[in-house]
Design a protein around this motif. Structure first.
Motif, PDB file in Angstrom:
ATOM      1  N   LEU A  46      64.127 -24.232  -0.095  1.00  0.00           N
ATOM      2  CA  LEU A  46      64.482 -25.635  -0.226  1.00  0.00           C
ATOM      3  C   LEU A  46      64.889 -26.205   1.129  1.00  0.00           C
ATOM      4  CD1 LEU A  46      64.703 -24.580  -3.198  1.00  0.00           C
ATOM      5  CD2 LEU A  46      66.499 -26.292  -3.526  1.00  0.00           C
ATOM      6  N   LEU A  47      64.316 -27.337   1.474  1.00  0.00           N
ATOM      7  CA  LEU A  47      64.650 -27.978   2.738  1.00  0.00           C
ATOM      8  C   LEU A  47      66.016 -28.653   2.677  1.00  0.00           C
ATOM      9  CD1 LEU A  47      61.176 -29.577   3.580  1.00  0.00           C
ATOM     10  CD2 LEU A  47      62.132 -27.418   4.412  1.00  0.00           C
ATOM     11  N   ARG A  48      66.411 -29.065   1.469  1.00  0.00           N
ATOM     12  CA  ARG A  48      67.696 -29.745   1.281  1.00  0.00           C
ATOM     13  C   ARG A  48      68.574 -28.954   0.310  1.00  0.00           C
ATOM     14  NH1 ARG A  48      68.409 -34.061   4.938  1.00  0.00           N
ATOM     15  NH2 ARG A  48      66.302 -34.689   5.574  1.00  0.00           N
ATOM     16  N   GLN A  49      68.717 -27.677   0.559  1.00  0.00           N
ATOM     17  CA  GLN A  49      69.469 -26.824  -0.361  1.00  0.00           C
ATOM     18  C   GLN A  49      70.917 -27.285  -0.497  1.00  0.00           C
ATOM     19  OE1 GLN A  49      68.723 -22.541  -0.355  1.00  0.00           O
ATOM     20  NE2 GLN A  49      70.934 -22.173  -0.351  1.00  0.00           N
ATOM     21  N   GLY A  50      71.510 -27.750   0.583  1.00  0.00           N
ATOM     22  CA  GLY A  50      72.894 -28.214   0.530  1.00  0.00           C
ATOM     23  C   GLY A  50      73.078 -29.364  -0.446  1.00  0.00           C
ATOM     24  N   LEU A  56      74.588 -29.472  -8.127  1.00  0.00           N
ATOM     25  CA  LEU A  56      74.711 -28.503  -9.216  1.00  0.00           C
ATOM     26  C   LEU A  56      76.132 -27.971  -9.387  1.00  0.00           C
ATOM     27  CD1 LEU A  56      71.373 -26.603  -8.557  1.00  0.00           C
ATOM     28  CD2 LEU A  56      71.903 -27.979 -10.573  1.00  0.00           C
ATOM     29  N   SER A  57      77.000 -28.296  -8.475  1.00  0.00           N
ATOM     30  CA  SER A  57      78.413 -27.932  -8.630  1.00  0.00           C
ATOM     31  C   SER A  57      79.255 -29.166  -8.936  1.00  0.00           C
ATOM     32  CB  SER A  57      78.929 -27.232  -7.367  1.00  0.00           C
ATOM     33  OG  SER A  57      78.751 -28.048  -6.221  1.00  0.00           O
ATOM     34  N   ALA A  58      78.572 -30.255  -9.333  1.00  0.00           N
ATOM     35  CA  ALA A  58      79.227 -31.504  -9.744  1.00  0.00           C
ATOM     36  C   ALA A  58      80.080 -32.109  -8.633  1.00  0.00           C
ATOM     37  CB  ALA A  58      80.066 -31.279 -10.999  1.00  0.00           C
ATOM     38  N   GLN A  59      79.698 -31.882  -7.388  1.00  0.00           N
ATOM     39  CA  GLN A  59      80.402 -32.482  -6.258  1.00  0.00           C
ATOM     40  C   GLN A  59      79.670 -33.712  -5.729  1.00  0.00           C
ATOM     41  OE1 GLN A  59      81.081 -29.498  -3.246  1.00  0.00           O
ATOM     42  NE2 GLN A  59      81.791 -27.979  -4.728  1.00  0.00           N
ATOM     43  N   PHE A  87      70.455 -28.664 -16.106  1.00  0.00           N
ATOM     44  CA  PHE A  87      71.789 -29.110 -15.692  1.00  0.00           C
ATOM     45  C   PHE A  87      71.712 -30.523 -15.121  1.00  0.00           C
ATOM     46  CE2 PHE A  87      75.161 -29.819 -12.673  1.00  0.00           C
ATOM     47  CZ  PHE A  87      76.289 -29.300 -13.287  1.00  0.00           C
ATOM     48  N   ILE A  88      70.757 -30.751 -14.229  1.00  0.00           N
ATOM     49  CA  ILE A  88      70.624 -32.072 -13.613  1.00  0.00           C
ATOM     50  C   ILE A  88      70.287 -33.125 -14.658  1.00  0.00           C
ATOM     51  CG2 ILE A  88      69.273 -33.452 -11.985  1.00  0.00           C
ATOM     52  CD1 ILE A  88      68.919 -30.888 -10.319  1.00  0.00           C
ATOM     53  N   ARG A  89      69.333 -32.796 -15.535  1.00  0.00           N
ATOM     54  CA  ARG A  89      68.898 -33.789 -16.533  1.00  0.00           C
ATOM     55  C   ARG A  89      70.013 -34.098 -17.518  1.00  0.00           C
ATOM     56  NH1 ARG A  89      67.872 -37.686 -17.488  1.00  0.00           N
ATOM     57  NH2 ARG A  89      65.997 -38.787 -18.132  1.00  0.00           N
TER      58      ARG A  89
END
Length: 217
Positions: A46-50, A56-59, A87-89
């Protein structure tokens, strides 16, 4: 032994679909949400893993994220796993973006498309699974999610196996494992059908049956 059909609803199909997404997420679980694929040399795929680690950690919320960040992360959506996509959906079921927030809307559309693909892979991953044609992926995915939604509304009975039919595709949907298997000789299962009212609401009619190899109920 067959039982008389009974009805869940009428309910709006979209409400049942949302309940199905949540039920499917519970079945799949949230393990390894922060585990991401890597290239053979060990670098992140992933290019934008951060971005996804925070999402995905709700931050992080899509609605408050800069459009440039969301757009840059959209190409990575296809590398996410089923649990991550769910999770995202499910975190954005009630999201109502302003008309100007087309980037966020496009991002969720990519999540929906990737979710269909990953769900189809999961359904066909077990030995003896039904193979899903590429052109049927979206229809199969929606039908499966609706069945999860209907099952979550049932109070009278709990059946883990459902007869699945979509177009020319037939199989036995096992809800706990999220697998779509070929029909066995005789298996207790429930069949799902849908009626629409003039208001666009959907009533789910359910009937128990012993399934035979032909798939007739």
């Amino acid at each position: 032994m067959a039982v008389e059909p009974f009805t869940v609803g009428p309910q709006l199909e979209e409400r049942v679909f949302r309940a199905g997404l949540q039920a499917l997420r519970r079945a799949i679980g949230d393990a390894d949400l922060l585990t991401f694929p890597k290239r053979p040399n060990g670098t992140p795929m992933l290019l934008r893993q951060g971005f996804f680690e925070r999402l995905l950690s709700a931050q992080l919320e899509l609605s408050s994220s800069p459009a440039s960040d969301v757009s840059a992360a959209q190409t990575d959506v296809r590398h996410l796993g089923l649990a991550q996509l769910l999770f995202i959906r499910c975190s954005h079921l009630e999201a109502q973006f302003a008309p100007t927030m087309t980037t966020q809307t496009s991002f969720l559309a990519s999540v929906d498309s990737a979710l269909d693909e990953q769900l189809a892979r999961r359904l066909a991953s077990s030995p003896g699974s039904v193979q899903i044609p590429t052109g049927a992926v979206a229809d199969v995915s929606r039908a499966v999610i609706l069945i999860y939604g209907v099952q979550s509304e049932i109070k009278e009975v709990a059946c883990e196996k459902w007869l699945f039919r979509s177009g020319g595709l037939e199989g036995l949907l096992d809800l706990p494992s999220c697998a779509l298997c070929k029909l066995a000789e005789v298996i207790p299962a429930y069949a799902y059908s849908q009626r629409r009212s003039a208001e666009g609401e959907a009533a789910a009619a359910l009937g128990g049956s012993g399934l035979r190899k032909t798939g007739r109920v």
